[in-house]
Write a protein that holds these residues in place. Structure first.
Motif, PDB file in Angstrom:
ATOM      1  N   LYS A  39       0.838  -1.206   0.000  1.00 45.88           N
ATOM      2  CA  LYS A  39       0.000   0.000   0.000  1.00 45.88           C
ATOM      3  C   LYS A  39       0.871   1.253   0.000  1.00 45.88           C
ATOM      4  CE  LYS A  39      -3.140   2.482   3.071  1.00 45.88           C
ATOM      5  NZ  LYS A  39      -3.796   2.452   4.373  1.00 45.88           N
ATOM      6  N   ILE A  40       1.913   1.246   0.831  1.00 47.97           N
ATOM      7  CA  ILE A  40       2.806   2.403   0.901  1.00 47.97           C
ATOM      8  C   ILE A  40       3.595   2.559  -0.395  1.00 47.97           C
ATOM      9  CG2 ILE A  40       4.790   3.387   2.120  1.00 47.97           C
ATOM     10  CD1 ILE A  40       3.691   2.002   4.657  1.00 47.97           C
ATOM     11  N   LYS A  41       4.070   1.442  -0.960  1.00 45.49           N
ATOM     12  CA  LYS A  41       4.804   1.512  -2.226  1.00 45.49           C
ATOM     13  C   LYS A  41       3.917   2.065  -3.343  1.00 45.49           C
ATOM     14  CE  LYS A  41       8.160  -2.200  -1.491  1.00 45.49           C
ATOM     15  NZ  LYS A  41       8.575  -3.544  -1.921  1.00 45.49           N
ATOM     16  N   ASN A  42       2.658   1.642  -3.388  1.00 46.54           N
ATOM     17  CA  ASN A  42       1.723   2.161  -4.397  1.00 46.54           C
ATOM     18  C   ASN A  42       1.463   3.650  -4.188  1.00 46.54           C
ATOM     19  OD1 ASN A  42       1.487  -0.321  -5.645  1.00 46.54           O
ATOM     20  ND2 ASN A  42      -0.328  -0.907  -4.483  1.00 46.54           N
ATOM     21  N   MET A  43       1.326   4.064  -2.927  1.00 45.59           N
ATOM     22  CA  MET A  43       1.120   5.474  -2.624  1.00 45.59           C
ATOM     23  C   MET A  43       2.323   6.303  -3.078  1.00 45.59           C
ATOM     24  SD  MET A  43       0.770   7.406   1.033  1.00 45.59           S
ATOM     25  CE  MET A  43       2.504   7.176   1.293  1.00 45.59           C
ATOM     26  N   LEU A  44       3.531   5.795  -2.811  1.00 42.17           N
ATOM     27  CA  LEU A  44       4.734   6.511  -3.223  1.00 42.17           C
ATOM     28  C   LEU A  44       4.843   6.581  -4.745  1.00 42.17           C
ATOM     29  CD1 LEU A  44       7.364   5.174  -0.661  1.00 42.17           C
ATOM     30  CD2 LEU A  44       6.266   7.410  -0.695  1.00 42.17           C
ATOM     31  N   ALA A  45       4.493   5.486  -5.422  1.00 41.49           N
ATOM     32  CA  ALA A  45       4.543   5.480  -6.885  1.00 41.49           C
ATOM     33  C   ALA A  45       3.562   6.490  -7.471  1.00 41.49           C
ATOM     34  CB  ALA A  45       4.252   4.078  -7.419  1.00 41.49           C
ATOM     35  N   SER A  46       2.364   6.570  -6.908  1.00 44.90           N
ATOM     36  CA  SER A  46       1.386   7.531  -7.416  1.00 44.90           C
ATOM     37  C   SER A  46       1.826   8.965  -7.110  1.00 44.90           C
ATOM     38  CB  SER A  46      -0.006   7.257  -6.843  1.00 44.90           C
ATOM     39  OG  SER A  46      -0.032   7.484  -5.465  1.00 44.90           O
ATOM     40  N   GLN A  47       2.462   9.181  -5.965  1.00 49.04           N
ATOM     41  CA  GLN A  47       2.998  10.503  -5.653  1.00 49.04           C
ATOM     42  C   GLN A  47       4.105  10.894  -6.636  1.00 49.04           C
ATOM     43  OE1 GLN A  47       2.242  12.785  -3.134  1.00 49.04           O
ATOM     44  NE2 GLN A  47       0.453  11.550  -2.657  1.00 49.04           N
ATOM     45  N   HIS A  48       4.958   9.936  -6.977  1.00 47.05           N
ATOM     46  CA  HIS A  48       6.044  10.212  -7.924  1.00 47.05           C
ATOM     47  C   HIS A  48       5.507  10.516  -9.314  1.00 47.05           C
ATOM     48  CE1 HIS A  48       9.067   7.808  -5.249  1.00 47.05           C
ATOM     49  NE2 HIS A  48       8.677   8.942  -4.695  1.00 47.05           N
ATOM     50  N   LEU A  49       4.457   9.802  -9.728  1.00 47.97           N
ATOM     51  CA  LEU A  49       3.854  10.083 -11.034  1.00 47.97           C
ATOM     52  C   LEU A  49       3.229  11.477 -11.074  1.00 47.97           C
ATOM     53  CD1 LEU A  49       2.198   6.659 -11.908  1.00 47.97           C
ATOM     54  CD2 LEU A  49       4.149   7.745 -13.037  1.00 47.97           C
ATOM     55  N   ALA A  50       2.767  11.944  -9.922  1.00 51.32           N
ATOM     56  CA  ALA A  50       2.179  13.275  -9.841  1.00 51.32           C
ATOM     57  C   ALA A  50       3.249  14.361  -9.693  1.00 51.32           C
ATOM     58  CB  ALA A  50       1.200  13.345  -8.668  1.00 51.32           C
ATOM     59  N   GLY A  51       4.506  13.962  -9.576  1.00 56.20           N
ATOM     60  CA  GLY A  51       5.597  14.925  -9.473  1.00 56.20           C
ATOM     61  C   GLY A  51       5.974  15.297  -8.055  1.00 56.20           C
ATOM     62  N   ASN A  52       5.431  14.599  -7.068  1.00 55.31           N
ATOM     63  CA  ASN A  52       5.740  14.876  -5.673  1.00 55.31           C
ATOM     64  C   ASN A  52       6.803  13.889  -5.199  1.00 55.31           C
ATOM     65  OD1 ASN A  52       5.844  15.374  -2.951  1.00 55.31           O
ATOM     66  ND2 ASN A  52       3.692  14.995  -2.549  1.00 55.31           N
TER      67      ASN A  52
END
Length: 120
Positions: A39-52
């Motif tokens: 869950k945390i890895k997916n959250m981080l991946a989505s944050q990275h795709l958003a540029g955060n």
């Protein structure tokens, strides 16, 4: 054919091989919920795709969560689940390593897992 060599004994090792945790980061390993980590890895991946890139990786996220818990900025609201667990390792600074070691002996893994879940 190679000639067998004698292995070094502890007293034969050079003094530089001993670790000094005041200069190096310390590594901890504990059992953590597999689904929480994903869950945390997916959250981080989505944050990275958003540029955060506030949290570049899982280790940085864990160090930030443990630091926030140490400072009293978060409360442990996450309830542990009975999901499968796997061993996971993180490198900590000396300050965080000392704080982690000051936690109750049999509660370090549950607290570390709850810190991760509460910080999400």
């Amino acid at each position: 054919m190679r000639k067998p060599t004698r292995s070094l004994k502890k007293q034969d090792l050079p003094k530089e091989t001993k670790h000094n945790f005041s200069q190096l980061q310390a590594k901890i390993t504990f059992l953590c919920d597999i689904f929480l980590i994903e869950k945390i890895k997916n959250m981080l991946a989505s944050q990275h795709l958003a540029g955060n890139y506030q949290y570049p990786n899982l280790s940085y996220f864990f160090r930030s969560a443990l630091h926030a818990y140490q400072q009293g900025k978060i409360t442990l609201t996450y309830q542990r689940q009975n999901n499968p667990r796997k061993a996971i390792s993180f490198c900590l600074t000396e300050d965080l390593f000392n704080f982690y070691n000051s936690l109750p002996i049999r509660s370090k893994s549950p607290i570390a897992e709850r810190v991760l879940g509460s910080y999400c």
